[in-house]
Structure formats: structure tokens, C-alpha cells
Design an enzyme around this catalytic site. Structure first.
Site, PDB file in Angstrom:
ATOM      1  N   TYR A 181      -7.152   2.386   5.609  1.00 57.77           N
ATOM      2  CA  TYR A 181      -7.425   1.927   6.972  1.00 57.77           C
ATOM      3  C   TYR A 181      -8.354   0.708   6.991  1.00 57.77           C
ATOM      4  O   TYR A 181      -8.775   0.269   8.058  1.00 57.77           O
ATOM      5  CB  TYR A 181      -8.031   3.046   7.839  1.00 57.77           C
TER       6      TYR A 181
ATOM      7  N   HIS B  97       3.717  -2.334   3.145  1.00 63.28           N
ATOM      8  CA  HIS B  97       3.759  -0.969   2.616  1.00 63.28           C
ATOM      9  C   HIS B  97       5.109  -0.739   1.944  1.00 63.28           C
ATOM     10  O   HIS B  97       6.155  -0.912   2.587  1.00 63.28           O
ATOM     11  CB  HIS B  97       3.547   0.058   3.735  1.00 63.28           C
TER      12      HIS B  97
ATOM     13  N   ASP C 285       0.818  -1.213   0.000  1.00 68.06           N
ATOM     14  CA  ASP C 285       0.000   0.000   0.000  1.00 68.06           C
ATOM     15  C   ASP C 285       0.854   1.265   0.000  1.00 68.06           C
ATOM     16  O   ASP C 285       2.016   1.250   0.418  1.00 68.06           O
ATOM     17  CB  ASP C 285      -0.885   0.038   1.248  1.00 68.06           C
ATOM     18  N   ASP C 286       0.230   2.358  -0.436  1.00 69.72           N
ATOM     19  CA  ASP C 286       0.672   3.745  -0.223  1.00 69.72           C
ATOM     20  C   ASP C 286       1.700   4.262  -1.222  1.00 69.72           C
ATOM     21  O   ASP C 286       1.995   5.460  -1.215  1.00 69.72           O
ATOM     22  CB  ASP C 286       1.219   3.968   1.188  1.00 69.72           C
TER      23      ASP C 286
ATOM     24  N   HIS D  89      -5.965   2.859  -4.277  1.00 69.32           N
ATOM     25  CA  HIS D  89      -5.915   3.060  -2.825  1.00 69.32           C
ATOM     26  C   HIS D  89      -6.333   4.489  -2.467  1.00 69.32           C
ATOM     27  O   HIS D  89      -5.854   5.049  -1.483  1.00 69.32           O
ATOM     28  CB  HIS D  89      -4.509   2.759  -2.303  1.00 69.32           C
TER      29      HIS D  89
ATOM     30  N   HIS E  89      -5.333   9.013   0.428  1.00 65.90           N
ATOM     31  CA  HIS E  89      -5.335   8.204   1.649  1.00 65.90           C
ATOM     32  C   HIS E  89      -6.204   8.788   2.752  1.00 65.90           C
ATOM     33  O   HIS E  89      -5.872   8.715   3.939  1.00 65.90           O
ATOM     34  CB  HIS E  89      -3.913   7.991   2.174  1.00 65.90           C
TER      35      HIS E  89
END
Length: 362
Positions: free
Chosen positions: A256, A309, A165-166, A215, A219
Site C-alpha cells: 500500500y 501488478h 507487485d504481488d 513485498h 501483503h
């Protein structure tokens, strides 16, 4: 900016005055300190209707807070606040539109010219009823799929899905090198603002057999947003991915892991499945790569969706060890949709593990 547990957008808006040939910051739209004080008062009044999460007392008549002012098509003065500035980061971008009749007396001569120019341009364009609009997705865009999908039968082989992620971020290129060296594939849930900055990394992911998912744009917690803002965040990120790889992402990982009915409805309309995880490596807080690897290997099982991540050096450092130890246990590394085989994944449905029975999914 990455703020530790979330991403934050900071926006500063400047205006160019063609009459005087100079640029001014947003407060240059106002008459002076008195107008700024009155604007802050009007904004606090409106924020009082937004609920307890918004801290309206944090609004102060300062250039640091009123650094992004603009006009909508009706001539209202839109005050935009940075993420986390007057409320929890999960609320994302907050903006207040001060009606034209209240804003006009506060404007400088330049501010009135700017307001008038926006209204004139609006007359020549299509007016939108909603403050957030998403351009319709172009037709004919193929769905994103790993170019190596189908090479592993997860009904006969123990499979796991590494998910990151991210990103993309400073560690992503090195992660791709490690995955390539170890002949493993993964699913990348990219943040739109990062993907827009590094489209070449998205193209590399796709070319090397990985899968790219959505995603959100920045965020923020989509479960706390209205449908129009969810659609904007999802749609903008989707457009960036499509522009980079020529494919439409079919997976959405909510930031989340938070899901609402509004998010499910948007996902169903956009044709994307919602994906969470059932193995959390806790690499957001764990500093030692070995501990991250131990957690991944200990919790792994056939059909596991492993959360990591690619913005953390320690997370990337842990990847070779995870691959080696799980491969010794007979696991193969595939993208998320491959865990579900021919049954596939349905838009708007929530998936947290590849071994869930379809009838048990919400």
C-alpha cells in the site's frame, strides 16, 4: 488467498494423537463446548486491550474461528485468527496467548498431553523471549542485481522502471515471455508466500535480467505492525528469495506504499532501500488494457517508477502496448537501482522516483 485489495492467510491446525492413532482438529485440544465458550471469553478479554480496530465482539465460540490452536514454549495456548477475521485486513495475523494457568483447566486429556510435550521439547531448545523470531541472515550472500545492470546510462538516456507487485502468480510466466520478446527489463516485488510456491519463476526472472525485490510475506500493512513483526515478514521473504536465486534482495516495496519509522528502522538494519512509485496505472481496478496503457504512457517521464501488478490478466495484456509507445518516445526499460546511477540507493531511505534529488529525499 487474494482478497481483491490484499492478501489473506487462512490457517487450520490439526493435531495427531499417537495414543489413539488419530488426527483431531484444534478443538480436540479442549474438553468440550463449555471449555470452548470459556476460551472465547478469555480471548475477548485480551482483545479488549488491542485498540478499537480489533472487533472482539466478532469472536464466537465456534470451530470455524478456533481452528488454529497451538502451544508456545511456556505452555500458553495460542489462538490464531485468520487475516480479516476479527479486524481490518491491514492488521494481518492476529493471535492471543492464553496463559497456561488459565488454559490448563480447559484442555482435554489429549490437549494436556500435547501441552506437556511442547514444554518438554522447549527445554531442549533455545528459548526465545519474543513471540516472533527471525533467523539471522547467513553471511556472504551477494546482493541482488540485474545481470544486465550497467548496459544503459540513465544520465544520458531517458529511462523508466516498470515494477510489478504481488506475484508471482498465474500471469507471471506470460509476462516474462512478453518482456523477453520485447527486450525490456523490470523489477518484481514478490510476496513471500507466492515466491515460496514458485521459486522457478524467481530463477527465471533473475536469469533474464530482471530484479527481484521484497513485498512482505503476506501483503499486510507493515506501517501498522511492531518492529518484530515487520522484521519477521521482511526476513521470511528475503530468505525465500535467497534460497531461489542465491542473492539477497536490496529493495523493499511496502504494501500500500505505507511507511512508518519502525519500517524505516528495520529496512536500514536489513540493508534494504524502500521503494514506492510516482506513476500509478490503477491496474487494480481498471479492466481495459488500453486504458491501463494510456495511464502509464501519459504519466511517464524520465526516471519514472511505474506501478503495475503481475497478478492481473489485463495488466499483463497492457505491457506490449506500453513498451511500444514509450520506446517510440525514446525510453529504455531498466531496473529501479539503475535509475540512480553510480550514486546508488541507501538502506532505509525512501525512493519514489528516479529523478528525485538525493538531498530532497526523506
Amino acid at each position: 488467498m487474494f482478497l481483491g485489495a490484499s492478501w489473506g492467510n487462512s490457517t487450520r491446525t490439526y493435531w495427531f494423537d499417537p495414543v489413539e492413532g488419530r488426527a483431531v482438529d484444534s478443538t480436540g485440544l479442549l474438553q468440550g463446548k463449555g471449555a470452548l465458550n470459556r476460551l472465547a471469553e478469555l480471548v475477548r478479554q485480551q482483545l479488549g486491550t488491542r485498540g478499537s480496530q480489533v472487533v472482539r465482539d466478532e469472536v464466537r465460540a465456534s470451530g470455524d474461528q478456533f481452528e488454529s490452536l497451538a502451544f508456545n514454549q511456556a505452555g500458553d495456548l495460542v489462538v490464531e485468527f485468520d487475516d480479516c477475521q476479527i479486524g481490518p485486513c491491514s492488521l494481518g495475523r492476529l493471535a492471543v496467548a492464553v496463559p497456561e494457568r488459565q488454559a490448563r483447566p480447559l484442555l482435554s486429556a489429549f490437549g494436556r498431553r500435547a501441552q506437556d510435550s511442547v514444554k518438554v521439547r522447549a527445554q531442549d531448545s533455545v528459548k526465545l523471549d519474543a513471540p516472533y523470531a527471525v533467523a539471522p541472515a547467513p553471511t556472504g550472500i551477494p546482493k541482488a542485481v540485474s545481470n544486465q545492470a550497467g548496459t544503459v546510462d540513465c544520465a544520458k538516456t531517458k529511462c523508466v522502471a516498470l515494477t510489478f507487485d504481488d506475484g508471482p502468480g498465474p500471469q507471471t510466466a506470460r509476462l516474462l515471455d512478453l518482456l523477453q520478446k520485447n527486450h525490456a527489463r523490470a523489477t518484481f516485488f514478490t510476496v513471500g508466500i507466492n515466491a515460496a510456491a514458485q521459486p522457478a519463476l524467481l530463477r527465471r526472472m533473475s536469469a533474464e535480467g530482471h530484479l527481484i525485490g521484497n513485498h512482505s510475506w503476506a501483503h499486510t500493512d507493515l506501517s501498522k505492525q511492531p518492529m518484530i513483526k515487520i522484521a519477521d515478514s521482511v526476513g521470511r521473504t528475503e530468505a525465500v528469495v535467497e534460497a531461489a536465486i542465491g542473492q539477497k534482495p536490496t529493495l523493499l516495496r511496502p504494501p500500500y506504499g505505507a511507511v512508518s519509522q519502525e519500517l524505516r528502522d528495520v529496512a536500514a538494519r536489513e540493508g534494504v532501500a524502500l521503494v514506492t512509485w510516482d506513476v500509478d496505472t490503477s491496474d487494480q481496478t481498471e479492466e481495459k488494457p488500453r486504458d491501463i496503457g494510456d495511464r502509464a504512457v501519459r504519466q511517464a517521464h524520465p526516471g519514472a517508477i511505474i506501478l503495475m501488478h503481475d497478478i492481473h490478466r489485463e495488466s499483463v495484456d497492457a505491457v506490449p502496448d506500453i513498451i511500444e509507445r514509450l520506446r517510440e518516445k525514446g525510453y529504455r526499460f531498466v531496473t529501479v537501482p539503475e535509475l540512480y546511477g553510480p550514486a546508488g540507493m541507501q538502506a532505509g531511505r525512501l525512493y519514489g522516483s528516479g529523478n528525485e534529488l538525493p538531498g530532497k529525499q526523506p
